[in-house]
Write an enzyme that holds these catalytic residues in place. Structure first.
Site, PDB file in Angstrom:
ATOM      1  N   GLY A  68       1.286  -1.420   0.090  1.00 47.87           N
ATOM      2  CA  GLY A  68      -0.048  -0.111  -0.021  1.00 47.87           C
ATOM      3  C   GLY A  68       0.731   1.074  -0.162  1.00 47.87           C
ATOM      4  O   GLY A  68       2.218   1.352   0.108  1.00 47.87           O
ATOM      5  N   GLN A  97       3.151  10.351   1.178  1.00 47.12           N
ATOM      6  CA  GLN A  97       5.056   9.513   1.010  1.00 47.12           C
ATOM      7  C   GLN A  97       5.390   9.719  -0.867  1.00 47.12           C
ATOM      8  O   GLN A  97       6.609   9.805  -0.628  1.00 47.12           O
ATOM      9  CB  GLN A  97       3.622   7.953   0.803  1.00 47.12           C
ATOM     10  CG  GLN A  97       3.809   7.659   2.125  1.00 47.12           C
ATOM     11  CD  GLN A  97       4.012   5.940   2.484  1.00 47.12           C
ATOM     12  OE1 GLN A  97       2.592   5.371   1.715  1.00 47.12           O
ATOM     13  NE2 GLN A  97       4.819   5.425   2.874  1.00 47.12           N
ATOM     14  N   CYS A 125       6.496   0.344   7.419  1.00 53.76           N
ATOM     15  CA  CYS A 125       6.078   1.379   6.185  1.00 53.76           C
ATOM     16  C   CYS A 125       7.558   1.789   5.252  1.00 53.76           C
ATOM     17  O   CYS A 125       8.664   2.275   5.685  1.00 53.76           O
ATOM     18  CB  CYS A 125       5.512   2.431   7.418  1.00 53.76           C
ATOM     19  SG  CYS A 125       5.562   4.096   5.982  1.00 53.76           S
ATOM     20  N   LEU A 126       7.510   2.179   4.367  1.00 57.33           N
ATOM     21  CA  LEU A 126       8.001   2.464   2.908  1.00 57.33           C
ATOM     22  C   LEU A 126       8.538   3.728   3.796  1.00 57.33           C
ATOM     23  O   LEU A 126       9.749   4.149   3.043  1.00 57.33           O
ATOM     24  CB  LEU A 126       8.091   2.878   2.070  1.00 57.33           C
ATOM     25  CG  LEU A 126       7.253   1.397   1.496  1.00 57.33           C
ATOM     26  CD1 LEU A 126       6.674   1.436  -0.044  1.00 57.33           C
ATOM     27  CD2 LEU A 126       7.896   0.469   1.254  1.00 57.33           C
ATOM     28  N   HIS A 154      -3.207   1.481   7.989  1.00 61.52           N
ATOM     29  CA  HIS A 154      -2.246   2.681   7.795  1.00 61.52           C
ATOM     30  C   HIS A 154      -2.129   3.722   6.975  1.00 61.52           C
ATOM     31  O   HIS A 154      -1.815   4.868   7.297  1.00 61.52           O
ATOM     32  CB  HIS A 154      -1.475   1.139   7.879  1.00 61.52           C
ATOM     33  CG  HIS A 154       0.075   1.841   7.201  1.00 61.52           C
ATOM     34  ND1 HIS A 154       1.270   0.582   8.205  1.00 61.52           N
ATOM     35  CD2 HIS A 154       0.705   1.539   6.182  1.00 61.52           C
ATOM     36  CE1 HIS A 154       2.233   1.669   8.170  1.00 61.52           C
ATOM     37  NE2 HIS A 154       1.774   1.930   6.469  1.00 61.52           N
ATOM     38  N   GLU A 155      -2.669   3.369   5.893  1.00 59.46           N
ATOM     39  CA  GLU A 155      -2.284   4.110   4.658  1.00 59.46           C
ATOM     40  C   GLU A 155      -3.567   5.072   4.892  1.00 59.46           C
ATOM     41  O   GLU A 155      -3.101   6.709   4.925  1.00 59.46           O
ATOM     42  CB  GLU A 155      -3.215   2.848   3.274  1.00 59.46           C
ATOM     43  CG  GLU A 155      -2.020   2.592   2.862  1.00 59.46           C
ATOM     44  CD  GLU A 155      -1.011   2.303   2.820  1.00 59.46           C
ATOM     45  OE1 GLU A 155      -0.289   4.076   2.075  1.00 59.46           O
ATOM     46  OE2 GLU A 155       0.061   1.686   3.446  1.00 59.46           O
ATOM     47  N   HIS A 214      -1.664   7.321   7.366  1.00 53.79           N
ATOM     48  CA  HIS A 214      -1.140   8.311   6.388  1.00 53.79           C
ATOM     49  C   HIS A 214      -1.419   9.698   5.872  1.00 53.79           C
ATOM     50  O   HIS A 214      -1.330  11.018   6.041  1.00 53.79           O
ATOM     51  CB  HIS A 214      -0.466   8.390   5.301  1.00 53.79           C
ATOM     52  CG  HIS A 214       0.185   7.514   5.198  1.00 53.79           C
ATOM     53  ND1 HIS A 214       2.272   7.406   6.163  1.00 53.79           N
ATOM     54  CD2 HIS A 214       1.135   6.052   5.772  1.00 53.79           C
ATOM     55  CE1 HIS A 214       2.810   6.308   6.219  1.00 53.79           C
ATOM     56  NE2 HIS A 214       2.290   5.628   5.657  1.00 53.79           N
TER      57      HIS A 214
END
Ligand SMILES: [Zn+2]
Length: 179
Positions: free
Chosen positions: A46, A51, A97-98, A139-140, A143
């Site tokens: 995701g 990001q 997480c990236l 999670h997304e 963000h």
């Protein structure tokens, strides 16, 4: 063409609350395409628009894709203005997480969620998800509100990560200065 870089903690853009999307433009479609490319390349399951440095309420998700060798199956979801309309149960998931390099930690989340949003054609989309997919939606969407998973762990664990990360960044800068 090079892929767009993923912003990393502590980039201040990651802390911003993203703006709702009023209209689907060509730029937005392009951003969604870029996000999917980056997600599959990293690889991840995701990604949220902030990001990539764009503070708009857009997420992409694909929780069961396989790479080329495994058949190359992909089911990308692009969701605008996503919202969680209901949650049920709790579970603990080891998240990464990236945008949070070299770290993972257990986070408590709802086990099942119902999510609502719009697709790129402006049609309403609804989904009930559980397990990994439910975690991924939470999670997304976090963000988009400027929240990282490290904001949902104990202060002690978070502080340990933050000091480790700061040290790594300092060392990176020193290495650059020495060049
Ligand atoms: Zn993330």
């Amino acid at each position: 063409m090079a892929l767009r870089p993923v912003l990393q903690f502590p980039d201040p853009i990651l802390k911003r609350v993203s703006a709702p999307i009023e209209k689907v433009t060509d730029e937005l479609r392009e951003l969604a395409r870029d996000m999917l490319e980056v997600m599959y390349d990293e690889p991840g399951v995701g990604l949220a628009a902030p990001q990539l440095g764009e503070a708009v309420r857009l997420i992409v998700l694909d929780t069961d894709w396989r790479d080329e060798e495994a058949g190359g199956e992909r089911h990308p979801l692009v969701l605008l203005n996503p919202e969680i309309v209901s949650r049920e149960g709790t579970l603990v998931w080891d998240e990464a997480c990236l945008s949070v390099p070299d770290f993972s930690a257990d986070v408590e989340r709802a086990e099942r969620v119902c999510v609502r949003g719009l697709d790129l054609e402006g049609r309403e989309y609804r989904e009930s998800a559980e397990g990994l997919r439910a975690v991924c939606f939470q999670h997304e969407i976090d963000h988009l509100d400027g929240i990282l998973f490290i904001d949902r762990i104990s202060r002690l664990k978070r502080n340990l990560y933050v000091s480790r990360r700061k040290k790594a960044l300092r060392e990176e800068l020193e290495a650059q200065g020495a060049r």
